[in-house]
Design a protein around this motif. Structure first.
Motif, short mmCIF file in Angstrom:
data_model
loop_
_atom_site.label_atom_id
_atom_site.label_comp_id
_atom_site.label_asym_id
_atom_site.label_seq_id
_atom_site.Cartn_x
_atom_site.Cartn_y
_atom_site.Cartn_z
N TRP A 115 -8.29 1.55 -3.56
CA TRP A 115 -7.30 2.42 -4.22
C TRP A 115 -8.02 3.57 -4.90
O TRP A 115 -9.19 3.43 -5.30
CB TRP A 115 -6.51 1.66 -5.30
CG TRP A 115 -5.71 0.49 -4.81
CD1 TRP A 115 -6.12 -0.80 -4.72
CD2 TRP A 115 -4.35 0.52 -4.37
NE1 TRP A 115 -5.11 -1.60 -4.24
CE2 TRP A 115 -4.00 -0.80 -4.03
CE3 TRP A 115 -3.40 1.54 -4.23
CZ2 TRP A 115 -2.75 -1.15 -3.56
CZ3 TRP A 115 -2.15 1.20 -3.77
CH2 TRP A 115 -1.82 -0.11 -3.43
N PRO B 16 0.82 -1.23 0.00
CA PRO B 16 0.00 0.00 0.00
C PRO B 16 0.85 1.28 0.00
O PRO B 16 1.00 1.94 1.03
CB PRO B 16 -0.83 -0.14 1.27
CG PRO B 16 -0.02 -1.00 2.17
CD PRO B 16 0.70 -1.96 1.28
N GLN C 116 -6.28 -1.42 4.71
CA GLN C 116 -6.50 -0.94 3.35
C GLN C 116 -7.82 -1.47 2.84
O GLN C 116 -8.10 -2.67 2.92
CB GLN C 116 -5.37 -1.38 2.40
CG GLN C 116 -5.54 -0.83 0.99
CD GLN C 116 -4.47 -1.31 0.03
OE1 GLN C 116 -3.58 -2.05 0.43
NE2 GLN C 116 -4.56 -0.90 -1.23
N PRO D 278 -3.25 4.30 -2.01
CA PRO D 278 -4.09 3.37 -1.24
C PRO D 278 -5.10 4.12 -0.36
O PRO D 278 -4.84 5.23 0.11
CB PRO D 278 -3.07 2.61 -0.38
CG PRO D 278 -1.91 3.55 -0.24
CD PRO D 278 -1.85 4.31 -1.55
#
Length: 425
Positions: A156, A126, A153, A146
């Motif tokens: 995106w 990330p 995470q 990210p």
């Protein structure tokens, strides 16, 4: 050949040549400046695209709403697509693609592409990444960042500007660069016109070759005048000494002084006279320079080969070449270590006639080997007579006649001029 050389120098007035040279220089400078401006503009536009995409992508990734939608909403497109459209309009970027962790689009400029995999590089960890990649909209500069929520995470954000948009921004700056180039050319032409007017006030409509010939004449008269003055001064000193010795009744010593002076001069005269194609003016110059060397405490040696042919240079140009090389050697020897000496040689050379002038001076540093031939450059004090003219004039005269002028790379310092021989009359 000499006539052809002289005629070739007299094409175009000096003022016209100055004007043409400055105009050409102005155009070249303008061209180089335009190329640099265009290169810098293109680089700046691309850098700006990279900054904008990185800033917008980072801002969206940091938005709590984007993170929350990707983390908890089973259908985030309904909320995030309008956000992406608004950001594209306000930020002037070409696409904003928000996607899941595994790269499935939830927003896109073309709604038909939603739900399909992202076309581009997805980092293995990330971290943010900026790259140029070809996607559905063509080549683009894009930044992918990210998106995190609750310490993990969740997706995106990719923001990009197409190469076409970058090119359009670059073309928008092109008129400015061309306007600057035109201004530089205009200023250069104006400066060239002013320089031509000033040059014409000094030289009139004389050809450039005639101006150079006038400088050669001046340098010839200067160096020949110095040589004859030194010869006259030396002879006067010896004559006064001889008269004083005679008055004291020391006739033998007076005769010895006068005989030694006559013998040294006669040896050089014999060498000059033995040369079938020699010029008497150069001979007189060498006699005077021998006296000038003696006046400055410098040992003088001249070796003149009887079979050395005549030079294609006119007598006054020969004096300028020989005299300036010897003057340079005398100055270097006078400023150098003991013993101080100057050697002059005239013999057959590869082109016809070869002239060598060596001295015991400290030599020429490697970084100055070419600069010593430039007009206006001199290692002499700022007020020295003829400062920065001699060697530049010598090279001009020699090369204009089809010859070469070289400076030795090893000690002692030696200037060698090779010139074509004069055709027998």
């Amino acid at each position: 050949m000499a006539a052809r050389t002289r005629r070739s120098r007299e094409v175009g007035s000096a003022a016209s040549r100055v004007f043409l040279a400055l105009c050409v220089a102005g155009v070249l400078i303008a061209g180089a400046m335009t190329a640099l401006l265009l290169f810098e503009s293109q680089r700046a536009v691309r850098a700006e695209a990279e900054r904008v995409t990185a800033a917008v992508a980072s801002a969206l990734a940091a938005s709590p709403d984007v993170g929350a939608e990707l983390a908890g909403d089973p259908d985030p497109t309904a909320v995030l697509q309008p956000v992406a459209v608004r950001v594209m309009a306000e930020s002037r970027v070409d696409f904003v693609t928000i996607m899941t962790v595994d790269g499935i689009r939830v927003t896109h400029r073309d709604p038909a592409q939603i739900g399909l995999p992202y076309i581009g590089t997805i980092p293995s960890s990330p971290v943010a990444l900026t790259e140029e990649f070809t996607g559905t909209l063509g080549p683009s500069v894009r930044t992918i960042v990210p998106v995190e929520a609750d310490g993990r995470q969740v997706g995106w954000v990719a923001v990009g500007v197409t190469i076409g948009s970058i090119s359009s921004a670059f073309l928008a700056r092109l008129p400015v660069a061309l306007a600057i180039a035109l201004a530089v050319v205009t200023a250069g032409v104006a400066g060239a016109l002013l320089a031509r007017r000033v040059t014409r006030r000094v030289t009139g409509d004389l050809p450039a070759g005639a101006v150079r010939d006038a400088l050669s004449s001046y340098e010839s008269l200067r160096t020949l005048g110095e040589a004859l003055r030194a010869q006259t001064h030396e002879h006067g000193n010896r004559a006064h000494t001889a008269v004083a010795l005679i008055e004291l009744g020391r006739t033998d010593e007076a005769v010895q002084i006068l005989t030694a002076t006559s013998r040294r001069s006669q040896e050089l005269i014999d060498q000059v006279n033995a040369r079938r194609d020699g010029d008497p003016t150069v001979g007189a110059l060498l006699l005077g320079k021998a006296s000038q060397a003696a006046e400055r405490g410098i040992d003088w040696t001249a070796d003149i080969s009887p079979d050395a042919p005549g030079s294609v240079l006119a007598p006054i140009d020969q004096v300028a070449v020989v005299g300036n090389l010897i003057d340079n050697a005398l100055d270097a020897a006078a400023a150098g270590p003991l013993p101080r000496w100057v050697r002059v040689g005239i013999a057959r050379g590869p082109l016809g006639i070869g002239l060598t002038v060596s001295d015991s001076g400290g030599g020429v540093p490697d970084e100055l080997r070419e600069k010593v031939f430039e007009h206006g450059f001199s290692t002499k004090p700022a007020g020295a007579e003829g400062r920065g003219v001699g060697l530049a004039l010598v090279r001009s005269l020699v090369e204009d006649a089809g010859g070469t002028l070289e400076l030795s790379t090893t000690a002692p310092t030696t200037f060698r001029a090779d010139l074509p021989a004069r055709s027998p009359s």
